[in-house]
Design an enzyme around this catalytic site. Structure first.
Site, PDB file in Angstrom:
ATOM      1  N   GLU A 210      10.973  -3.512  -4.199  1.00  0.00           N
ATOM      2  CA  GLU A 210      10.554  -5.062  -4.017  1.00  0.00           C
ATOM      3  C   GLU A 210      11.818  -5.822  -4.479  1.00  0.00           C
ATOM      4  O   GLU A 210      12.172  -7.053  -3.871  1.00  0.00           O
ATOM      5  CB  GLU A 210       9.403  -5.247  -4.728  1.00  0.00           C
TER       6      GLU A 210
ATOM      7  N   LYS B   9       1.522  16.031   3.787  1.00  0.00           N
ATOM      8  CA  LYS B   9       0.649  15.186   3.557  1.00  0.00           C
ATOM      9  C   LYS B   9      -0.910  15.550   4.348  1.00  0.00           C
ATOM     10  O   LYS B   9      -0.348  15.956   5.581  1.00  0.00           O
ATOM     11  CB  LYS B   9       1.010  13.706   3.863  1.00  0.00           C
TER      12      LYS B   9
ATOM     13  N   ARG C  74       6.417  -7.303  -9.192  1.00  0.00           N
ATOM     14  CA  ARG C  74       8.076  -6.616  -9.566  1.00  0.00           C
ATOM     15  C   ARG C  74       9.092  -7.150  -9.333  1.00  0.00           C
ATOM     16  O   ARG C  74      10.275  -6.832  -9.986  1.00  0.00           O
ATOM     17  CB  ARG C  74       7.892  -5.019  -8.944  1.00  0.00           C
TER      18      ARG C  74
END
Length: 635
Positions: free
Chosen positions: A366, A281, A394
């Site tokens: 979730e 990243k 979700r």
């Protein structure tokens, strides 16, 4: 000097470059992404890390005939630059500009809209089957960020692909996971062998030959196990092999030439393949490479030279919530904190530092987070589940079935309730008041300031059941905090701006709309219009006696919420008035809130003004309501 990037108006233009020119193009793409994110904010680290993957995919595959499905859209900034949106790229996340995520209406090259994680494989498989059924040409590639594999839906998709055996290339963009320690010469040798056309042709020939022999099936299985065992010694891919994929990797995700070579080989495979690409990243931008917070997710405006923010913001609701939660965890060792891959986004990094054994980051899961909290509550813990409003959607079944139905004391802290600005449609916290209000055994609250936030967290943790409160993105109101949090009486609102005598209009507001409602009432008082303001505090249960009494006094009620109008807080007030017979008595009611449509990205304060839920819009609605009521009375 002219840039190679300026010659790229479509993927076909990219294919005109030589492979040796691609590293230069990657550097130019990074420069453009850095400059744009510095001005507009955005997901810098993940976009920089996926540049070579973007370039190699579009160099080999033929979008939009071939479909590239991103998971999540944080990786797709270079994709937008390479697919005809270069000249508009610096408008990304700005009002009227490009969206920060892939959106189907924006470009034919955006095969699937995505703002939430772990969906790419399922969507890609659906496209493969749809193309097979309709006879449409093209191949499909799904690009997963490594974090997507913490979401169960990603494995559901991988399992189905492996079962069906369809031709799908999955690119695992691995920039953080522990499954990639074996990048070395032997691993690289295996990867090249298993990706080669020779190996693929040999595999088919051997299977065809052995299948004709009396015990050919057993021989095929023995050879397959031997190959898998060899791979397992030097690669982390046995998990994917078990799901029915041919695993290739790990490979260097920043070697664009090597990626092009790998994709050119793998495009001939007629079976599920997973290419494991190891990336970094923030690649190519030192501040992003060194700063874990910047590398991890989105960021606001910054100075390109230093990577430091250029705007100093006041303390936001997220930080205020984190401080309040740490205070509760200090006072009560039964309080635990749970989030889903958003320790920093929800502020729980503070709780993790202070209470590491009672703070859990479950990954992009979730559903698991909510049921995990339910299990904790069964054993006497007091779990606080901190998730963005839009992400908690979700886990709706788990909220209903695993928490509310069983009357378990789980607290839901919904960050980003309301408009979120530049992140746009996929992240607007528009629906939580509506989707939570209809769930039995669930208390739903919204604070109007930072003190109320602390009181609501404290109240939720003391409540013998499930409770949720939502708070907005951005800074608090700047009011002094009470020395200690207080318990609120469940279902009791308050009049925050009373008027002497009969009000012309009563505004019943909740959460972030209370302060602008009070400002509107002050403005209207100067013109002789008397407006009282009620802070409902609770969307469920409503303070029925207070709302009915104020409605009868004024005869005109205006409800205001920073949430969707269908089924939202205002709908609850209307239901109450109808149930108590006040609608039949002639009380005039108007509701302000978010319309029945997805609100696009933009400047949140300007959007509130356009939607009429800022102070000026509330004042305008009060005038119109007072006039309508007067006309109706005269008639």
């Amino acid at each position: 000097m002219a840039r190679l990037l300026d010659r790229i108006d479509a993927p076909a233009d990219l294919k005109k470059l030589s492979v040796d020119e691609l590293p230069t193009l990657c550097r130019e793409l990074r420069d453009e992404i850095i400059v744009t994110c510095a001005r507009n904010g955005g997901h810098l680290g993940s976009s920089l890390g996926a540049v070579e993957i973007n370039v190699a995919l579009h160099y080999v595959f033929d979008s939009p005939t071939d479909k590239v499905v991103w998971d999540v859209g944080h990786q797709a900034y270079a994709h937008k630059l390479l697919t005809g949106r270069r000249e508009r790229f610096r408008t990304i996340r700005l009002p009227g500009g490009l969206a920060g995520f892939p959106e189907r209406h924006e470009s034919d090259h955006d095969a699937f809209g995505v703002g939430h994680a772990s969906t790419a494989v399922s969507a890609a498989l659906g496209m493969i089957e749809g193309m097979r059924l309709t006879g449409s040409p093209g191949k499909v590639v799904a690009v997963l960020g490594d974090g997507a594999l913490t979401g169960g839906v990603a494995f559901e998709g991988l399992n189905q692909v492996g079962y069906l055996g369809r031709q799908l290339l999955v690119v695992l963009n691995d920039n953080e996971m522990s499954i990639s320690p074996n990048v070395g010469a032997l691993s690289e040798w295996f990867s090249k062998k298993f990706a080669s056309r020779t190996y693929n042709r040999w595999r088919h020939q051997v299977k065809d030959f052995l299948s004709r022999l009396p015990k050919g099936a057993e021989a095929i299985e023995t050879i397959r196990h031997g190959i898998n065992a060899a791979k397992a010694l030097v690669t982390p891919g046995i998990l994917f092999e078990g799901l029915g994929f041919h695993y290739v990797g790990p490979v260097d995700g920043h070697d664009v030439r090597g990626l092009v070579e790998a994709f050119q080989k793998l495009v001939t495979f007629d079976a599920p393949v997973l290419l494991h690409a190891v990336t970094q990243k923030g690649k190519g931008y030192q501040p992003a490479e060194q700063d874990a917070a910047t590398r991890g997710h989105g960021l606001s405006f910054f100075d390109v030279a230093t990577g430091k923010p250029t705007k100093k913001s006041s303390k936001g609701y997220t930080d205020l919530f984190a401080d309040a939660l740490c205070g509760e965890m200090e006072r009560n060792d039964k309080v635990v904190a749970i989030t889903a891959a958003m320790l920093e986004g929800t502020g729980l990094v503070k709780a993790k530092q202070r209470f590491p054994d009672r703070t859990y980051d479950v990954g992009i899961a979730e559903q698991h987070a909510v049921t995990f909290a339910a299990g904790l509550a069964c054993e006497g813990a007091r779990p606080v589940v901190a998730i963005y409003s839009t992400f908690l959607q979700r886990a709706y079944d788990q909220i209903i079935h695993d928490v509310a139905l069983q009357r378990l004391p789980v607290t839901f802290a919904l960050d980003r309730g309301g408009l979120v600005g530049a992140d746009g449609k996929t992240h607007q916290g528009a629906f939580d008041l509506a989707y939570l209000r209809c769930v039995p055994n669930l208390v739903v609250m919204a604070p109007s300031d930072e003190n109320e936030l602390r009181h609501m967290l404290h109240t939720a943790l003391a409540h013998d059941g499930a409770a949720a409160f939502r708070f907005p993105r951005g800074a608090g109101e700047g009011i002094p905090l009470d020395p200690e949090p207080k318990l609120l009486e469940i279902g009791k609102g308050r009049v925050v701006r009373p008027v002497q005598g009969k009000p012309d209009v009563c505004v019943v507001a909740i959460g972030s709309t209370v302060r602008p409602a009070m400002a509107a009432a002050e403005t209207l008082a100067a013109s002789g219009l008397a407006v009282s303001v009620v802070d409902a505090r609770f969307a469920k249960p409503l303070d029925e006696e207070l709302i009915v009494a104020e409605g009868r006094r004024a005869g005109r009620l205006l409800t205001v919420e920073e949430g969707c109008l269908p089924g939202g807080f205002g709908s609850g007030v209307l239901e109450l008035l109808e149930r108590r017979g006040l609608v039949a008595d002639g009380i005039v009611v108007r509701r302000l809130g978010l319309p029945d449509q997805f609100v696009t990205h933009g400047d949140a304060p300007k959007q509130r003004a356009e939607l009429g839920i800022d102070a000026e819009g509330i004042a305008r609605a009060c005038r119109e309501l007072a006039q309508a009521g007067a006309t109706r009375g005269a008639a």
